[in-house]
Design a protein around this motif. Structure first.
Motif, PDB file in Angstrom:
ATOM      1  N   GLY A 250       0.816  -1.202   0.000  1.00  0.00           N
ATOM      2  CA  GLY A 250       0.000   0.000   0.000  1.00  0.00           C
ATOM      3  C   GLY A 250       0.853   1.256   0.000  1.00  0.00           C
ATOM      4  N   ALA A 251       0.544   2.154   0.920  1.00  0.00           N
ATOM      5  CA  ALA A 251       1.271   3.424   0.998  1.00  0.00           C
ATOM      6  C   ALA A 251       2.742   3.247   1.367  1.00  0.00           C
ATOM      7  CB  ALA A 251       0.588   4.345   2.012  1.00  0.00           C
ATOM      8  N   ALA A 252       3.110   2.053   1.847  1.00  0.00           N
ATOM      9  CA  ALA A 252       4.507   1.788   2.221  1.00  0.00           C
ATOM     10  C   ALA A 252       5.331   1.252   1.058  1.00  0.00           C
ATOM     11  CB  ALA A 252       4.553   0.809   3.393  1.00  0.00           C
ATOM     12  N   GLY A 253       4.761   1.202  -0.139  1.00  0.00           N
ATOM     13  CA  GLY A 253       5.533   0.808  -1.310  1.00  0.00           C
ATOM     14  C   GLY A 253       5.407  -0.658  -1.652  1.00  0.00           C
ATOM     15  N   ALA A 254       6.441  -1.221  -2.249  1.00  0.00           N
ATOM     16  CA  ALA A 254       6.403  -2.611  -2.705  1.00  0.00           C
ATOM     17  C   ALA A 254       7.810  -3.181  -2.751  1.00  0.00           C
ATOM     18  CB  ALA A 254       5.760  -2.696  -4.090  1.00  0.00           C
ATOM     19  N   GLU A 255       7.877  -4.501  -2.723  1.00  0.00           N
ATOM     20  CA  GLU A 255       9.168  -5.169  -2.819  1.00  0.00           C
ATOM     21  C   GLU A 255       9.047  -6.387  -3.719  1.00  0.00           C
ATOM     22  OE1 GLU A 255      10.463  -7.412   0.766  1.00  0.00           O
ATOM     23  OE2 GLU A 255       8.538  -6.736   1.639  1.00  0.00           O
ATOM     24  N   ALA A 256      10.198  -6.857  -4.216  1.00  0.00           N
ATOM     25  CA  ALA A 256      10.224  -8.054  -5.042  1.00  0.00           C
ATOM     26  C   ALA A 256      11.479  -8.858  -4.713  1.00  0.00           C
ATOM     27  CB  ALA A 256      10.199  -7.697  -6.522  1.00  0.00           C
ATOM     28  N   HIS A 257      11.333 -10.166  -4.798  1.00  0.00           N
ATOM     29  CA  HIS A 257      12.436 -11.092  -4.553  1.00  0.00           C
ATOM     30  C   HIS A 257      12.541 -12.031  -5.740  1.00  0.00           C
ATOM     31  CE1 HIS A 257      12.694 -10.176  -0.133  1.00  0.00           C
ATOM     32  NE2 HIS A 257      11.464  -9.763  -0.395  1.00  0.00           N
ATOM     33  N   LYS A 258      13.735 -12.187  -6.271  1.00  0.00           N
ATOM     34  CA  LYS A 258      13.990 -13.089  -7.388  1.00  0.00           C
ATOM     35  C   LYS A 258      15.341 -13.746  -7.152  1.00  0.00           C
ATOM     36  CE  LYS A 258      14.115 -13.167 -12.460  1.00  0.00           C
ATOM     37  NZ  LYS A 258      14.020 -12.315 -13.683  1.00  0.00           N
ATOM     38  N   GLY A 259      15.310 -14.922  -6.549  1.00  0.00           N
ATOM     39  CA  GLY A 259      16.561 -15.566  -6.166  1.00  0.00           C
ATOM     40  C   GLY A 259      17.304 -14.701  -5.158  1.00  0.00           C
ATOM     41  N   ASP A 260      18.537 -14.370  -5.455  1.00  0.00           N
ATOM     42  CA  ASP A 260      19.336 -13.530  -4.568  1.00  0.00           C
ATOM     43  C   ASP A 260      19.088 -12.042  -4.777  1.00  0.00           C
ATOM     44  OD1 ASP A 260      20.551 -15.766  -3.437  1.00  0.00           O
ATOM     45  OD2 ASP A 260      22.191 -15.767  -4.908  1.00  0.00           O
ATOM     46  N   GLU A 261      18.314 -11.696  -5.814  1.00  0.00           N
ATOM     47  CA  GLU A 261      18.037 -10.286  -6.103  1.00  0.00           C
ATOM     48  C   GLU A 261      16.824  -9.815  -5.314  1.00  0.00           C
ATOM     49  OE1 GLU A 261      17.060  -7.374  -9.951  1.00  0.00           O
ATOM     50  OE2 GLU A 261      17.175  -9.556 -10.218  1.00  0.00           O
ATOM     51  N   HIS A 262      16.974  -8.664  -4.675  1.00  0.00           N
ATOM     52  CA  HIS A 262      15.875  -8.093  -3.888  1.00  0.00           C
ATOM     53  C   HIS A 262      15.821  -6.598  -4.134  1.00  0.00           C
ATOM     54  CE1 HIS A 262      14.498  -6.104  -0.023  1.00  0.00           C
ATOM     55  NE2 HIS A 262      13.418  -6.724  -0.446  1.00  0.00           N
ATOM     56  N   ALA A 263      14.612  -6.073  -4.264  1.00  0.00           N
ATOM     57  CA  ALA A 263      14.453  -4.625  -4.451  1.00  0.00           C
ATOM     58  C   ALA A 263      13.199  -4.165  -3.733  1.00  0.00           C
ATOM     59  CB  ALA A 263      14.356  -4.292  -5.941  1.00  0.00           C
ATOM     60  N   ARG A 264      13.237  -2.922  -3.285  1.00  0.00           N
ATOM     61  CA  ARG A 264      12.062  -2.308  -2.654  1.00  0.00           C
ATOM     62  C   ARG A 264      11.978  -0.866  -3.101  1.00  0.00           C
ATOM     63  NH1 ARG A 264       9.208  -3.545   3.011  1.00  0.00           N
ATOM     64  NH2 ARG A 264       7.590  -1.955   2.878  1.00  0.00           N
ATOM     65  N   VAL A 265      10.751  -0.398  -3.373  1.00  0.00           N
ATOM     66  CA  VAL A 265      10.550   0.992  -3.789  1.00  0.00           C
ATOM     67  C   VAL A 265       9.427   1.599  -2.953  1.00  0.00           C
ATOM     68  CG1 VAL A 265      11.292   0.521  -6.164  1.00  0.00           C
ATOM     69  CG2 VAL A 265       8.852   0.433  -5.587  1.00  0.00           C
ATOM     70  N   PRO A 266       9.479   2.919  -2.744  1.00  0.00           N
ATOM     71  CA  PRO A 266       8.374   3.576  -2.047  1.00  0.00           C
ATOM     72  C   PRO A 266       7.185   3.757  -2.988  1.00  0.00           C
ATOM     73  CG  PRO A 266       9.988   5.190  -2.740  1.00  0.00           C
ATOM     74  CD  PRO A 266      10.569   3.857  -3.100  1.00  0.00           C
ATOM     75  N   ALA A 267       6.040   4.057  -2.417  1.00  0.00           N
ATOM     76  CA  ALA A 267       4.884   4.415  -3.235  1.00  0.00           C
ATOM     77  C   ALA A 267       5.139   5.766  -3.894  1.00  0.00           C
ATOM     78  CB  ALA A 267       3.629   4.478  -2.373  1.00  0.00           C
ATOM     79  N   GLU A 268       4.608   5.933  -5.093  1.00  0.00           N
ATOM     80  CA  GLU A 268       4.713   7.226  -5.765  1.00  0.00           C
ATOM     81  C   GLU A 268       3.783   8.229  -5.088  1.00  0.00           C
ATOM     82  OE1 GLU A 268       6.415   8.431  -8.746  1.00  0.00           O
ATOM     83  OE2 GLU A 268       7.687   6.756  -8.106  1.00  0.00           O
TER      84      GLU A 268
END
Length: 332
Positions: A250-268
């Motif tokens: 939600g308002a806290a953004g989103a994250e993704a995991h793909k094997g050893d790769e991880h990323a998180r971004v804030p909501a626009e």
């Protein structure tokens, strides 16, 4: 393996959204859970609620169909499979999806339930409370799963809501088999916590059997899948069972995991939240477009966040602004 004709082919509920402004008092009086989704099981009950609603807007919807509309607006070639009836709302849905340039091979059903509709009540804080009569959508037969269309899609995207009905569940299982035989990826969106609660074991079996490549969920659904109140633990545990996990917060953004790769971004950021209908669907559109374009996880997440922000800035679940230009401008 031949190159795909479509970046994404989705299977989902083919329904028409009817959106109306409402109040917290009305939602409480009708016994609804604000911000949630409840099923309506017969057309007469749907008609009775519709009669009580204020003025509304009709917009073709359905979760996966909204995602496909977003992908088409981003310039990605797409297909959609979903059951409508041979009636007025069915004609509206078919016209709308084809007008987007989306391949839609499903033949309208005759003699059964009418086309599905979702009665959406929007409160002043932008929250949407959905009341869904699935109608014909839940009776998607296996023979409506067009083999050539599925095999031509780089990613098969499945809407979790359809897992609730035996007939449509069988159709999606067939589609998974076709996609796997064609060497394509399969994505699943869990759709809602009540879907997870009803089908947790079946979803985990799909993951553990290697049938799902990309799983979309929000934090409530992830906690329900892993039966844990600790969102960090639940995300880590679920990510270990699927090649790619995308979790929105939600308002806290989103994250993704793909094997050893991880990323998180804030909501626009947005000036005002007008209507959250379809936000998750458009997030998935942005992320899938990024993946189809060969972007990394962080950029794909950012594309999803941009599309979701555009969605919640107006009434309705589909883009109003030119999201392709918007994404290009914001990514630089």
């Amino acid at each position: 393996m031949t190159s795909p004709t479509y970046d994404v082919v989705a299977i989902g509920n083919a329904i028409v959204d009817i959106l109306s402004q409402s109040t917290d008092d009305f939602i409480a009086a009708e016994g609804m859970t604000k911000g949630g989704m409840q099923l309506i099981f017969d057309a007469s009950a749907a008609d009775a609620l519709y009669a009580k609603m204020g003025p509304g807007r009709e917009v073709s919807g359905g979760s996966a169909a909204n995602t496909i509309a977003g992908l088409a607006a981003l310039g990605q070639p797409c297909g959609f499979i979903g059951q409508v009836a041979d009636d007025q709302l069915g004609a509206v849905f078919a016209h709308d999806v084809k007008a987007l340039g989306v391949h839609f091979p499903t033949t309208p059903a005759t003699g059964g339930e009418p086309t599905g509709r979702c009665l959406i009540l929007i409160t002043p804080d932008g929250q949407r409370t959905m009341n869904t009569f699935l109608g014909a959508a839940q009776f998607l037969p296996e023979d409506a799963v067009d083999e050539a269309t599925i095999a031509a899609g780089g990613i098969l995207y499945l809407e979790g809501y359809l897992w609730n009905a035996d007939q449509s569940r069988d159709a999606m299982k067939r589609a998974i088999g076709i996609a796997r035989d064609a060497g394509r990826k399969v994505a699943l969106t869990l759709s809602d916590a009540f879907v997870v609660e009803g089908h947790r074991d079946a979803f985990l079996e799909l993951l553990d059997a290697g049938q799902i490549d990309i799983l979309f969920a929000n934090d409530v659904e992830v906690r329900s899948m892993m039966q844990s109140d600790d969102i960090g633990h639940a995300v880590t545990a679920l990510a270990a069972r699927v090649p790619t996990l995308v979790c929105t917060h939600g308002a806290a953004g989103a994250e993704a995991h793909k094997g050893d790769e991880h990323a998180r971004v804030p909501a626009e950021p947005v000036d005002a939240v007008v209507d959250t209908t379809g936000a998750g669907d458009l997030f998935a559109a942005g992320f899938l477009a990024g993946q189809a374009q060969g972007r990394d996880l962080a950029t794909s997440l950012r594309m999803g966040a941009i599309c979701a922000a555009e969605c919640i800035s107006h009434i309705g679940p589909r883009p109003v602004a030119d999201i392709k230009a918007l994404v290009a401008a914001k990514l630089g």
